[in-house]
Design an enzyme around this catalytic site. Structure first.
Site, PDB file in Angstrom:
ATOM      1  N   TYR A  33       0.829  -1.197   0.000  1.00  0.00           N
ATOM      2  CA  TYR A  33       0.000   0.000   0.000  1.00  0.00           C
ATOM      3  C   TYR A  33       0.866   1.250   0.000  1.00  0.00           C
ATOM      4  CZ  TYR A  33       0.904   0.990   4.991  1.00  0.00           C
ATOM      5  OH  TYR A  33       1.499   1.302   6.186  1.00  0.00           O
ATOM      6  N   ARG A 100      -8.040 -20.284  -1.299  1.00  0.00           N
ATOM      7  CA  ARG A 100      -6.953 -20.134  -0.337  1.00  0.00           C
ATOM      8  C   ARG A 100      -5.916 -21.254  -0.452  1.00  0.00           C
ATOM      9  NH1 ARG A 100      -5.094 -21.656   4.549  1.00  0.00           N
ATOM     10  NH2 ARG A 100      -4.064 -20.051   5.810  1.00  0.00           N
ATOM     11  N   LYS A 149       6.589  -1.981   1.809  1.00  0.00           N
ATOM     12  CA  LYS A 149       5.410  -1.403   2.477  1.00  0.00           C
ATOM     13  C   LYS A 149       4.224  -2.347   2.349  1.00  0.00           C
ATOM     14  CE  LYS A 149       3.251   3.149   3.140  1.00  0.00           C
ATOM     15  NZ  LYS A 149       3.382   3.219   4.599  1.00  0.00           N
ATOM     16  N   GLU A 182      12.261   2.581  14.010  1.00  0.00           N
ATOM     17  CA  GLU A 182      11.420   3.667  13.494  1.00  0.00           C
ATOM     18  C   GLU A 182      10.140   3.706  14.307  1.00  0.00           C
ATOM     19  OE1 GLU A 182       9.946   2.825   9.491  1.00  0.00           O
ATOM     20  OE2 GLU A 182       9.967   0.677   9.940  1.00  0.00           O
ATOM     21  N   LEU A 207      11.124   1.299   6.973  1.00  0.00           N
ATOM     22  CA  LEU A 207      10.568   1.769   5.712  1.00  0.00           C
ATOM     23  C   LEU A 207      11.296   3.070   5.365  1.00  0.00           C
ATOM     24  CD1 LEU A 207       8.245   1.237   3.633  1.00  0.00           C
ATOM     25  CD2 LEU A 207       7.075   3.119   4.782  1.00  0.00           C
TER      26      LEU A 207
HETATM   27  N1  PDD Z   1       2.950   5.088   7.361  1.00  0.00           N
HETATM   28  N2  PDD Z   1       7.666   3.847   8.697  1.00  0.00           N
HETATM   29  C1  PDD Z   1       6.531   3.137   8.751  1.00  0.00           C
HETATM   30  C2  PDD Z   1       6.539   1.822   9.431  1.00  0.00           C
HETATM   31  C3  PDD Z   1       5.352   3.646   8.163  1.00  0.00           C
HETATM   32  O1  PDD Z   1       4.217   2.926   8.213  1.00  0.00           O
HETATM   33  C4  PDD Z   1       5.385   4.920   7.537  1.00  0.00           C
HETATM   34  C5  PDD Z   1       4.174   5.515   6.879  1.00  0.00           C
HETATM   35  C6  PDD Z   1       6.602   5.632   7.529  1.00  0.00           C
HETATM   36  C7  PDD Z   1       6.741   6.969   6.869  1.00  0.00           C
HETATM   37  O2  PDD Z   1       6.713   6.837   5.474  1.00  0.00           O
HETATM   38  P1  PDD Z   1       6.205   8.038   4.538  1.00  0.00           P
HETATM   39  O3  PDD Z   1       7.000   9.225   4.909  1.00  0.00           O
HETATM   40  O4  PDD Z   1       6.489   7.561   3.174  1.00  0.00           O
HETATM   41  O5  PDD Z   1       4.736   8.220   4.835  1.00  0.00           O
HETATM   42  C8  PDD Z   1       7.715   5.062   8.106  1.00  0.00           C
HETATM   43  C9  PDD Z   1       1.749   5.486   6.673  1.00  0.00           C
HETATM   44  C10 PDD Z   1       1.532   6.957   6.624  1.00  0.00           C
HETATM   45  C11 PDD Z   1       0.560   4.718   7.223  1.00  0.00           C
HETATM   46  O6  PDD Z   1       0.712   3.525   7.371  1.00  0.00           O
HETATM   47  O7  PDD Z   1      -0.499   5.287   7.475  1.00  0.00           O
END
Ligand code: PDD
Length: 285
Positions: A33, A100, A149, A182, A207
């Protein structure tokens, strides 16, 4: 409110939009996503988000569901059809629906693509940024490919819930060596006692945030010093400043970590400056 959702080629009313019960996203979290900020009706850093989507799909050997130009069109359509000026676009791609079974289905199984847009209150986010947020450290219980992601978000959901029970808005995840990886849904930053910006190197433990990269650009423009290295909660507790970055938060000040007050308990000057210039560094399209 979301009114219209794009699902596999059709724009459907929110209440009627649906995917198959045997979708692999539902059964195996076999899906990726993106969340893209919408500001003033425009997509923020779309090119970087789509480049990361393509890397995530490649890493999992999922074929792109539609061409990138078509996807860009759909993203704009969901923004317009939902009349979003400030908010987000959410898009998800799964390996599709099939009875499945663990092995991948046939390569020509249509992938599932869902895109929606939703408004977010600018005022609420600004109020939160003016005060700063609290974070709480939690064990990082995720897998070894956090650079992809995927929608496999249960460890993040549980960490955020546990942090929330202790009054924190975000969880900072800590690996087995005792270093912060993170946030549960954001990248983690501190300004160390020497005044250098510190964030973890983008390896497979995190990420590589799009916002993180735009903030690295902003840091360069400002002529600030940055070190990409891991830090421990103990170092963060005594940091001059701290913040998180993510698409919908951009730069969000952190004023408390595990109950330790950061700086004077107010958003720090470097954090505020980066938040202020972020919109002029990010690419709106
Ligand atoms: N989350 N690290 C993780 C684990 C994340 O899920 C996200 C973003 C980030 C930041 O990535 P970016 O700057 O590209 O949004 C770092 C999104 C916003 C979410 O899951 O809602």
């Amino acid at each position: 409110m979301t009114r219209i959702v794009y699902v596999n080629g059709r724009y459907r009313p929110y209440a009627e939009a649906a995917v198959h019960v045997e979708d692999r996203g539902f059964q195996f979290a076999d899906a990726v996503y993106e969340v893209i900020e919408v500001a003033g009706g425009r997509l923020i850093d779309e090119a970087r988000h789509l480049a990361r989507l393509s890397r995530s799909l490649d890493a999992l050997d999922i074929q792109p569901p539609i061409a990138e130009t078509a996807l860009r069109h759909v993203l704009r359509q969901v923004v317009v059809r939902n009349r979003v000026r400030d908010g987000l676009v959410y898009l998800q791609v799964t390996r599709g629906a099939a009875p499945r079974d663990f092995p991948f289905p046939d390569r020509d199984t249509p992938r599932t693509l869902v895109c929606l847009a939703r408004p977010l209150s600018r005022a609420a986010r600004a109020a939160s940024a003016a005060k700063g947020i609290a974070v709480k450290t939690m064990p990082d219980l995720r897998w070894g490919r956090c650079d992809i992601k995927t929608v496999m978000l249960l460890p993040a959901v549980l960490a955020k819930a546990a942090a929330g029970r202790e009054g924190a808005k975000e969880a900072w995840l800590v690996d087995e060596q005792g270093f912060v990886t993170e946030g549960a849904a954001s990248n983690a930053w501190i300004v160390d006692t020497e005044g250098r910006l510190v964030t973890r190197r983008a390896d497979s433990a995190i990420l590589d945030g799009v916002t993180r990269n735009t903030v690295l650009d902003a840091i360069e423009i400002e002529g600030l010093e940055v070190v990409e290295r891991a830090f421990r909660p103990e170092e963060a507790h005594v940091a001059r400043e701290a913040f998180i970055t993510s698409a919908t938060n951009t730069v969000m000040p952190v004023v408390s970590i595990d109950g330790h007050t950061i700086g004077d308990g107010k958003p720090g000057p470097i954090t505020r400056r980066l938040r202020e210039i972020f919109p002029s560094v990010a690419k709106a399209s």
